[in-house]
Design an enzyme around this catalytic site. Structure first.
Site, short mmCIF file in Angstrom:
data_model
loop_
_atom_site.label_atom_id
_atom_site.label_comp_id
_atom_site.label_asym_id
_atom_site.label_seq_id
_atom_site.Cartn_x
_atom_site.Cartn_y
_atom_site.Cartn_z
N GLY A 12 0.82 -1.20 0.00
CA GLY A 12 0.00 0.00 0.00
C GLY A 12 0.86 1.25 0.00
CB SER A 15 3.54 -0.47 2.38
OG SER A 15 4.06 -0.60 1.07
CG HIS A 52 11.11 7.95 -4.54
ND1 HIS A 52 10.95 6.60 -4.76
CD2 HIS A 52 10.01 8.34 -3.86
CE1 HIS A 52 9.82 6.20 -4.23
NE2 HIS A 52 9.22 7.24 -3.67
#
Length: 176
Positions: A12, A15, A52
């Site tokens: 999800g 997660s 990221h």
């Protein structure tokens, strides 16, 4: 160095699936390719992409490809490299927005994974565990995501489900 074989990483939102996928690729000891499907369509998405990149740090070659996933994999997988695809959910959105048939593209990706020259880790959201989407478009996306995940899970030897940063292996083979 561990033997990495192709893996689908499901989970999800928030997660820990991307971090887990990054770790699998990094631990392989192979050159690391990050195949990004996201596009910086607004400031919030630009911030996510920057986060990221910063988290991954050095040592990754980033390839941005929102639609031509199989072509990018054909060009960059193998030859001493491991590829992380992050993520199939954004790729699916991009396909739908471009008017391309997600099921045709999923089958094409699955066929490629069966003959891939090197290990590929694919990150994807599990969107079917929550509430039923309110709109027809939301329901169509949820259904397409579920079919995509099933198609890719059948095509790879490893599938992990991530919850709270922890993996639950749904399907696992070793590369040793």
């Amino acid at each position: 160095m561990s033997a990495l074989i192709s893996t689908l990483v499901l989970g999800g939102a928030r997660s820990g699936k991307s971090v887990f996928g990054e770790r699998l690729v990094a631990e392989s000891g192979l050159a690391r390719i990050y195949l990004a499907t996201a596009t910086a369509s607004d400031d919030e998405m630009s911030d996510r992409i920057a986060h990221h990149r910063a988290r991954r740090g050095d040592g990754w070659t980033t390839i941005e490809e929102p639609l031509g996933l199989v072509d990018a994999l054909t060009q960059h997988a193998g030859r001493g490299r491991a590829v992380l695809v992050d993520c199939l959910t954004l790729w699916l959105f991009n396909l739908m927005e471009a008017g391309r048939d997600p099921e045709v593209e999923a089958r094409r990706l699955a066929r490629y994974l069966g003959v891939a020259a090197g290990p590929i880790v694919l990150v994807s959201n599990e969107v079917g565990l929550g509430l039923v989407p309110e709109t027809p478009l939301g329901r169509a996306f949820r259904d397409a995501q579920g079919r995509l995940n099933q198609t890719i899970a059948a095509a790879v030897p490893n599938v992990a489900f991530i919850a709270a940063g922890l993996p639950l292996w749904l399907k696992r083979q070793t590369g040793e």
